[in-house]
Design a protein around this motif. Structure first.
Motif, PDB file in Angstrom:
ATOM      1  N   UNK A  71      54.504  62.061 -26.497  1.00 59.36           N
ATOM      2  CA  UNK A  71      55.438  61.094 -27.081  1.00 59.36           C
ATOM      3  C   UNK A  71      54.837  60.303 -28.245  1.00 59.36           C
ATOM      4  N   UNK A  72      53.806  60.812 -28.854  1.00 56.76           N
ATOM      5  CA  UNK A  72      53.164  60.101 -29.963  1.00 56.76           C
ATOM      6  C   UNK A  72      54.177  59.793 -31.060  1.00 56.76           C
ATOM      7  N   UNK A  73      54.261  58.518 -31.424  1.00 57.31           N
ATOM      8  CA  UNK A  73      55.152  58.101 -32.492  1.00 57.31           C
ATOM      9  C   UNK A  73      56.612  57.965 -32.094  1.00 57.31           C
ATOM     10  N   UNK A  74      56.938  58.248 -30.846  1.00 54.20           N
ATOM     11  CA  UNK A  74      58.332  58.147 -30.389  1.00 54.20           C
ATOM     12  C   UNK A  74      58.672  56.697 -30.031  1.00 54.20           C
ATOM     13  N   UNK A  75      59.888  56.282 -30.387  1.00 57.01           N
ATOM     14  CA  UNK A  75      60.367  54.937 -30.056  1.00 57.01           C
ATOM     15  C   UNK A  75      61.367  55.048 -28.905  1.00 57.01           C
ATOM     16  N   UNK A  76      61.099  54.293 -27.831  1.00 56.17           N
ATOM     17  CA  UNK A  76      61.897  54.426 -26.610  1.00 56.17           C
ATOM     18  C   UNK A  76      62.428  53.062 -26.188  1.00 56.17           C
ATOM     19  N   UNK A  77      63.713  52.998 -25.884  1.00 55.96           N
ATOM     20  CA  UNK A  77      64.329  51.801 -25.324  1.00 55.96           C
ATOM     21  C   UNK A  77      64.670  52.068 -23.865  1.00 55.96           C
TER      22      UNK A  77
END
Length: 257
Positions: A132-138
């Protein structure tokens, strides 16, 4: 032939808005359900800024992933969004099949949900959530909960934010429970979360009889917690906290008695 739960006196402790279907299933199986919500769930007054970013980011997606922790997170979270078209462009995760079903009822496509299980561990085991490198998660959830999901996603390289869209609070009156016990009108208590169990004991405080009461719980994790608290008489573990699973566990327990 008698119904499978004929005459069984069952305490239903779910929040009011979640208890109706389970109550009806119990009635149909011959039980004598008693509604006694030990948890109240209410929406937050204002939509969290992190949630609103889904629809207000002009040129780029605010997030790559949105993960819903529960069916309540879906219902309360989506009620705060004016426009779901932006949400439909994102990858959506659901903690379990019940949560995924509610998302689908809103016309949304679920990217990942565990085939089996409904915990953070089950979701984190999926291949799609490993790199998940660089992934933005809410993460959309209530006002409290385990930090395992967010902590692990961060360890895997993600930038994680929360949107807390509902609040939990204890409810119930001790006198009502004491009366049911005194009149021998309480055979088993249904518990679908640790918070409900905590509220039950806080309500009764020094009442030791409660630890001898049979419980049907929605997961092994709740069962282990109940044992730590001193419940050692009879703890029946359903395969999940879903209505059908809780009912099946009660029927099996009744047949085995």
């Amino acid at each position: 032939m008698p119904l499978p739960l004929q005459g069984l006196q069952v305490l239903v402790t779910r929040p009011v808005h979640q208890a109706g279907r389970f109550y009806d299933l119990l009635l149909a199986a011959g039980a004598e359900p008693k509604l006694f919500p030990l948890l109240s769930i209410q929406p937050v007054a204002l939509a969290p800024a992190s949630l609103l970013q889904i629809t207000t980011t002009a040129h780029d997606k605010a997030y790559d992933w949105v993960i819903f922790i529960s069916a309540n997170a879906v219902e309360f979270g989506l009620s705060l969004l004016n426009d779901m078209t932006s949400l439909a462009r994102l990858k959506l995760g659901a903690i379990g099949k019940q949560t995924a079903t509610v998302l689908q009822q809103y016309g949304l496509t679920v990217t990942v949900t565990p085939e089996q299980g409904f915990t953070s561990e089950d979701l984190l085991a999926l291949d799609e959530l490993q790199q998940l490198a660089g992934q933005r998660i809410l993460i959309i959830r209530g006002d409290s909960g385990r930090e395992l999901l967010a902590d692990t996603l961060k360890q895997r390289g993600a930038d994680v934010s929360y949107a807390q869209v509902y609040q939990r609070s204890a409810t119930g009156f001790a006198a009502g429970l004491k009366q049911l016990h005194a009149k021998q009108q309480l055979d088993i208590i249904c518990v679908t979360s640790r918070e409900i169990l905590q509220n039950l004991l806080q309500l009764l405080q020094a009442e030791t009889w409660i630890y001898q009461q049979a419980l049907v719980v929605g997961s092994e994790r709740i069962a282990a917690y109940a044992q730590q608290l001193g419940f050692n008489n009879s703890i029946i573990v359903a395969t999940s906290p879903a209505d059908d699973a809780m009912l099946a566990a009660l029927i099996q327990w009744r047949q085995d008695k």
